[in-house]
Design an enzyme around this catalytic site. Structure first.
Site, PDB file in Angstrom:
ATOM      1  CB  SER A 136     -18.776  -7.252  11.421  1.00 15.10           C
ATOM      2  OG  SER A 136     -17.701  -6.498  11.925  1.00 15.10           O
ATOM      3  CE  LYS A 173     -16.571  -5.553   8.355  1.00 12.04           C
ATOM      4  NZ  LYS A 173     -16.662  -4.607   9.507  1.00 12.04           N
TER       5      LYS A 173
END
Lengths: 220, 220
Positions: A136, A173
């Site tokens: 990701s 993230k």
DNA sequence: ACAACTACTGTATGGAAAAACAGTAACCCT
DNA sequence: AGGGTTACTGTTTTTCCATACAGTAGTTGT
């Protein structure tokens, strides 16, 4: 060597410490003073017992004639080991493995191994390493299997890359705080959609800040 | 500490050795026996001189009451320091800066600094770190400013990421050997065209193999 | 030339320390 | 119930060791 009684062990420990600290073995009176004996003969008989069991050697007729069979250097080595452990502890980072639900990330049981890396290489200093899972964050050069160096903190500014825990799920993230109170956890990969979290409804914790990265192989 | 005479130094050395070997300081008679003194008073006056000059401390009235001011632990610590220095040398990697034309990459003058990282973290083991310049390898997560861990070798297999030197220019690229003898140095970024080198005409040297990567900041 | 220092010998002594002897009181084992 | 062990107190003796005092010889500095 025969097993020692609790008391004998205590006296042996005292002798060890005394030698390291004072640079010479204690007299019978020294031992007596340390243990509160009223008679030096209490120490004398303990010494005889220790000598009988081979824990020490007594030099007859010699003042302070107590010998530890291992020698002085080995006496010191215990302390040394402790020092070295502390030192390598300081110059290494724990690799945190699978983090169990609800438990703090730096809990002892999560530490898989330690790697000899100076935490001060990173700014702010790294507190632990986290193995990255998934793709990701490939957009900022964080690949699957990389070790992320993390600075343990709950404070993160908008736009920083953070280690966050959303309902017991640990994830890496980019952080974005929206005006409406919603927190966005943005993947750096067009294939992954941002995670939207409303902190007033869903448990969200900032575990730390990404401060560095280590890739330990290109052959993966 | 005032300077010692030759004899005083010899006696101090003897005391040191005696403590390490025997685990206790010598008596005046012990010193006398070792040096062939007929009188314990010879040793006594030497001890007084040594104490006066601060080389030892005498515990008045105490048998074998000779103290080395540094203590036994500190005696050892000198050796330790040397060991630790050697150790940290072994547990660190040199960061190679700008590489001058024609000189070997690991030359002393190229080493900018050393970083405390275990070379054995990488396989094969890393020999040095190289600061990556440019964005030609972003496709495999090697970003501008990253530190590339390099294993020093001239042998590289097809497809591996190598540190190559083409006409004194050091570059990080993926290696591809073509059937026609031409060597391709491929960037992992569509914006950069592969470099084609004919080793029979252009000097080409494989300096090493990329074995790992360290990014020391996300705030760049 | 002589004081000051280093490097001892030789003797002596008091206190430090080792070590023996004589007990007491628990505890464990069988 | 009693022998063996552990853990001491209390006292005494001997020896070890530190240390003072007195002295000799060689060296160095002024």
């Amino acid at each position: 060597m025969q097993p020692l009684t609790t008391r004998q062990q205590a006296i042996l420990d005292f002798i060890r410490r005394y030698i390291v600290e004072q640079g010479m073995p204690p007299t019978r009176a020294d031992i007596g003073a340390a243990f509160g004996f009223a008679s030096p003969n209490a120490a004398e008989s303990h010494l005889k017992a220790l000598a009988q069991k081979g824990a020490i050697r007594l030099e007859p007729g010699s003042a302070r004639g107590i010998r530890l069979p291992e020698g002085v250097l080995e006496q010191v080595s215990e302390r040394l080991d402790a020092h070295l452990r502390a030192m390598s502890e300081q110059l290494s980072l724990p690799l945190v493995g699978r983090v169990a639900a609800g438990s703090p990330i730096l809990a002892q049981e999560h530490i898989e191994s330690r790697h000899a890396i100076d935490p001060a290489m990173f700014a702010p200093r790294a507190d632990y390493l986290l193995r990255v899972r998934g793709n990701s964050m490939t957009g900022v050069g964080i690949l699957d299997g990389d070790l992320l160096a993390v600075h343990s903190t709950a404070e993160a500014r908008d736009g920083q890359i953070v280690v966050a825990r959303v309902e017991d799920d640990v994830t890496v993230k980019r952080l974005r705080r929206r005006g409406d109170g919603i927190v966005e956890l943005i993947a750096e990969n067009p294939d992954y959609a941002p995670i939207l979290v409303d902190p007033s409804h869903t448990p969200l914790a900032i575990e730390g800040l990404a401060v560095g990265l280590i890739r330990d192989g290109f052959a993966r």
